[in-house]
Design a protein around this motif. Structure first.
Motif, PDB file in Angstrom:
ATOM      1  N   LEU A 167       0.769  -1.240   0.137  1.00 16.07           N
ATOM      2  CA  LEU A 167       0.028   0.044  -0.088  1.00 16.07           C
ATOM      3  C   LEU A 167       0.695   1.239   0.059  1.00 16.07           C
ATOM      4  O   LEU A 167       2.067   1.299   0.363  1.00 16.07           O
ATOM      5  N   ASP A 168       0.313   2.369  -0.244  1.00 20.34           N
ATOM      6  CA  ASP A 168       0.737   3.676  -0.257  1.00 20.34           C
ATOM      7  C   ASP A 168       0.180   4.291   0.971  1.00 20.34           C
ATOM      8  O   ASP A 168      -1.076   4.930   0.440  1.00 20.34           O
ATOM      9  N   GLY A 169       0.406   4.314   1.825  1.00 20.21           N
ATOM     10  CA  GLY A 169      -0.262   4.896   3.100  1.00 20.21           C
ATOM     11  C   GLY A 169      -0.253   6.467   3.178  1.00 20.21           C
ATOM     12  O   GLY A 169      -1.044   7.313   3.929  1.00 20.21           O
ATOM     13  N   ASN A 170       0.674   6.901   2.081  1.00 21.43           N
ATOM     14  CA  ASN A 170       0.614   8.706   2.242  1.00 21.43           C
ATOM     15  C   ASN A 170      -0.027   9.212   1.392  1.00 21.43           C
ATOM     16  O   ASN A 170       0.066  10.656   1.244  1.00 21.43           O
ATOM     17  N   GLU A 171      -0.585   8.372   0.425  1.00 22.35           N
ATOM     18  CA  GLU A 171      -1.521   9.127  -0.319  1.00 22.35           C
ATOM     19  C   GLU A 171      -2.484  10.289   0.142  1.00 22.35           C
ATOM     20  O   GLU A 171      -2.340  11.257  -0.770  1.00 22.35           O
ATOM     21  N   PRO A 189      -6.053  18.008  -4.633  1.00 21.53           N
ATOM     22  CA  PRO A 189      -7.236  17.913  -3.464  1.00 21.53           C
ATOM     23  C   PRO A 189      -6.965  16.937  -2.217  1.00 21.53           C
ATOM     24  O   PRO A 189      -7.758  17.108  -1.312  1.00 21.53           O
ATOM     25  N   TYR A 190      -5.963  16.144  -2.343  1.00 20.95           N
ATOM     26  CA  TYR A 190      -5.832  15.238  -1.326  1.00 20.95           C
ATOM     27  C   TYR A 190      -5.093  15.683  -0.100  1.00 20.95           C
ATOM     28  O   TYR A 190      -5.608  15.368   0.890  1.00 20.95           O
ATOM     29  N   ARG A 191      -4.646  16.972  -0.355  1.00 17.57           N
ATOM     30  CA  ARG A 191      -3.925  18.067   0.814  1.00 17.57           C
ATOM     31  C   ARG A 191      -5.311  18.335   1.677  1.00 17.57           C
ATOM     32  O   ARG A 191      -5.351  18.472   3.172  1.00 17.57           O
ATOM     33  N   ASP A 192      -6.205  18.739   0.875  1.00 20.96           N
ATOM     34  CA  ASP A 192      -7.490  19.135   1.491  1.00 20.96           C
ATOM     35  C   ASP A 192      -8.293  18.163   2.277  1.00 20.96           C
ATOM     36  O   ASP A 192      -8.947  18.254   3.488  1.00 20.96           O
ATOM     37  N   ILE A 193      -8.366  16.952   1.752  1.00 30.09           N
ATOM     38  CA  ILE A 193      -9.029  15.810   2.248  1.00 30.09           C
ATOM     39  C   ILE A 193      -8.278  15.433   3.502  1.00 30.09           C
ATOM     40  O   ILE A 193      -8.995  15.198   4.651  1.00 30.09           O
ATOM     41  N   ALA A 194      -6.977  15.592   3.480  1.00 32.95           N
ATOM     42  CA  ALA A 194      -6.168  15.010   4.629  1.00 32.95           C
ATOM     43  C   ALA A 194      -6.384  16.050   5.657  1.00 32.95           C
ATOM     44  O   ALA A 194      -6.394  15.799   6.903  1.00 32.95           O
ATOM     45  N   ALA A 195      -6.468  17.496   5.425  1.00 33.44           N
ATOM     46  CA  ALA A 195      -6.562  18.272   6.525  1.00 33.44           C
ATOM     47  C   ALA A 195      -8.132  18.331   7.245  1.00 33.44           C
ATOM     48  O   ALA A 195      -7.873  18.241   8.547  1.00 33.44           O
ATOM     49  N   ARG A 196      -8.879  17.792   6.419  1.00 30.36           N
ATOM     50  CA  ARG A 196     -10.159  17.669   6.964  1.00 30.36           C
ATOM     51  C   ARG A 196     -10.256  16.633   7.806  1.00 30.36           C
ATOM     52  O   ARG A 196     -11.035  16.371   8.999  1.00 30.36           O
ATOM     53  N   GLU A 213      -0.148  14.841  12.395  1.00 29.59           N
ATOM     54  CA  GLU A 213       0.263  15.028  11.014  1.00 29.59           C
ATOM     55  C   GLU A 213       1.235  14.476  10.243  1.00 29.59           C
ATOM     56  O   GLU A 213       1.325  14.449   9.288  1.00 29.59           O
ATOM     57  N   TRP A 214       1.961  13.552  11.078  1.00 27.94           N
ATOM     58  CA  TRP A 214       2.854  12.778  10.595  1.00 27.94           C
ATOM     59  C   TRP A 214       2.273  11.247  10.219  1.00 27.94           C
ATOM     60  O   TRP A 214       2.987  10.249   9.748  1.00 27.94           O
ATOM     61  N   ASN A 215       0.906  11.321  10.345  1.00 23.58           N
ATOM     62  CA  ASN A 215       0.200  10.232   9.756  1.00 23.58           C
ATOM     63  C   ASN A 215      -0.408  10.468   8.622  1.00 23.58           C
ATOM     64  O   ASN A 215      -0.539  11.459   8.249  1.00 23.58           O
ATOM     65  N   ALA A 216      -1.160   9.547   7.920  1.00 22.12           N
ATOM     66  CA  ALA A 216      -1.836   9.867   6.663  1.00 22.12           C
ATOM     67  C   ALA A 216      -2.827   8.642   6.499  1.00 22.12           C
ATOM     68  O   ALA A 216      -3.082   7.728   7.442  1.00 22.12           O
ATOM     69  N   MET A 217      -3.206   8.457   5.128  1.00 24.68           N
ATOM     70  CA  MET A 217      -4.051   7.236   5.001  1.00 24.68           C
ATOM     71  C   MET A 217      -4.169   7.089   3.218  1.00 24.68           C
ATOM     72  O   MET A 217      -3.911   7.949   2.470  1.00 24.68           O
ATOM     73  N   PRO A 218      -4.801   5.959   2.816  1.00 25.17           N
ATOM     74  CA  PRO A 218      -4.869   5.734   1.613  1.00 25.17           C
ATOM     75  C   PRO A 218      -5.975   6.385   1.187  1.00 25.17           C
ATOM     76  O   PRO A 218      -6.999   6.504   1.801  1.00 25.17           O
ATOM     77  N   SER A 219      -6.250   6.774  -0.235  1.00 25.45           N
ATOM     78  CA  SER A 219      -7.510   7.211  -0.792  1.00 25.45           C
ATOM     79  C   SER A 219      -8.425   6.118  -0.959  1.00 25.45           C
ATOM     80  O   SER A 219      -8.324   5.148  -0.769  1.00 25.45           O
ATOM     81  N   ASP A 249      -0.915   5.031  14.057  1.00 23.22           N
ATOM     82  CA  ASP A 249      -1.721   4.388  13.171  1.00 23.22           C
ATOM     83  C   ASP A 249      -2.371   5.460  11.896  1.00 23.22           C
ATOM     84  O   ASP A 249      -2.570   6.522  12.035  1.00 23.22           O
ATOM     85  N   SER A 250      -2.462   4.662  10.849  1.00 21.28           N
ATOM     86  CA  SER A 250      -3.287   5.230   9.628  1.00 21.28           C
ATOM     87  C   SER A 250      -4.480   5.876  10.188  1.00 21.28           C
ATOM     88  O   SER A 250      -5.166   5.356  11.047  1.00 21.28           O
ATOM     89  N   TRP A 251      -4.477   6.940   9.541  1.00 19.97           N
ATOM     90  CA  TRP A 251      -6.152   7.709   9.747  1.00 19.97           C
ATOM     91  C   TRP A 251      -7.377   7.073   9.740  1.00 19.97           C
ATOM     92  O   TRP A 251      -8.356   7.306  10.117  1.00 19.97           O
TER      93      TRP A 251
END
Length: 283
Positions: free
Chosen positions: A125-129, A140-147, A162-168, A204-206
């Motif tokens: 997986l790409d957990g940083n997407e 747009p993924y930056r906006d989704i991430a911020a929300r 903020e050092w976590n993330a998630m796949p789309s 953990d992943s978001w």
């Protein structure tokens, strides 16, 4: 004479969080960035002395600076085995104009992918997407991430970092499709991602809940391997094993990496240095 049943189905090497950089250590955090060059070299030497199907690094190849790849990637060139990467958050700690070059620099045509070996499918997986750091500025993924991060913070979630993330959503749909295709092909599955999802942790992943729900619903999904939490972690839910490998960058001299063996009824993890050895029974 050794019978066929006395041999594992396949063996592979695992490295997590070398976070190499030619810089002074952060003693307070026990991060010894430059020391990872020697530690990774030692791991490659061990791997080259073994019969392995491949070696995979679970993200955070570098700590920062695009030029760090120039130092550490040649160590992987010494491997006599097939080599796979997935990316971590620190791999994107580069200048904004180099963000789009990171995947290609480590040889990835796609940041998420799968491959099959001996009746097993490995889904990477790409957990940083969806994150505040990996997508290009203005994506747009930056906006989704911020929300998503704001939602988690409002809920008091331990992984609202903020050092976590998630796949789309698109990638999670692809993951589900891969799991279904593996079942149709009679393959068991190991999923690999930089971010852990279980047991609950600040790293953990978001979207930990939806990944856990997806993986535990399928009996042919055996395990989920991750890095990111350098202390390591382990838990089992409904027969699916969640193993977080320890971070190589931690400690001044002691190493950490593993060789994983897959048998008909179990997965054997042979830890080196700080990594624990353990037996994971297959459901």
């Amino acid at each position: 004479m050794t019978s066929f049943s006395d041999l594992p189905i396949l063996r592979f090497g695992v490295v997590a969080d070398s976070q190499y950089a030619a810089r002074e250590p952060h003693v307070g955090m026990n991060r010894h960035y430059a020391r990872s060059f020697a530690k990774l070299s030692a791991a490659v030497e061990v791997f080259n002395g073994e019969e392995l199907s491949f070696v995979i690094t679970l993200g955070d190849i570098i700590d920062r600076d695009f030029e760090s790849f120039d130092d550490i990637l040649p160590v992987y060139d010494r491997l006599r085995h097939e080599n796979f990467f997935l990316l971590g958050n620190h791999d994107f700690s580069v200048a904004a104009d180099r963000l789009a070059d990171v995947a290609a620099r480590v040889g990835l045509a796609s940041t998420y992918y799968s491959f099959a070996r001996q009746g097993w499918r490995f889904i990477v997986l790409d957990g940083n997407e969806v994150s505040t750091f990996a997508p290009p500025e203005g994506h747009p993924y930056r906006d989704i991430a911020a929300r998503r991060l704001a939602e988690l913070r409002a809920a008091g979630a331990v992984n609202a970092q903020e050092w976590n993330a998630m796949p789309s959503d698109e990638q999670v749909a692809w993951l589900s499709d891969q799991i279904n295709k593996a079942r149709a092909a009679g393959e068991r599955v190991i999923v690999m991602n930089h971010y852990p999802v279980y047991p609950p942790n600040a790293h953990d992943s978001w979207d930990r809940e939806r990944i856990i729900t997806l993986l535990t619903a399928h009996e042919h999904v055996a395990a989920y391997f991750s890095g990111h939490n350098h202390a390591g972690n382990f838990g089992t839910l409904e027969g699916c094993h969640f193993l977080n490998f320890k971070g190589m960058v931690d400690t001044e001299t002691e190493n950490t990496f593993a060789i994983v063996e897959i048998w008909a009824d179990r997965i054997e993890v042979h830890g080196f240095g700080r990594e624990d050895s353990r037996t994971l029974k297959l459901r």
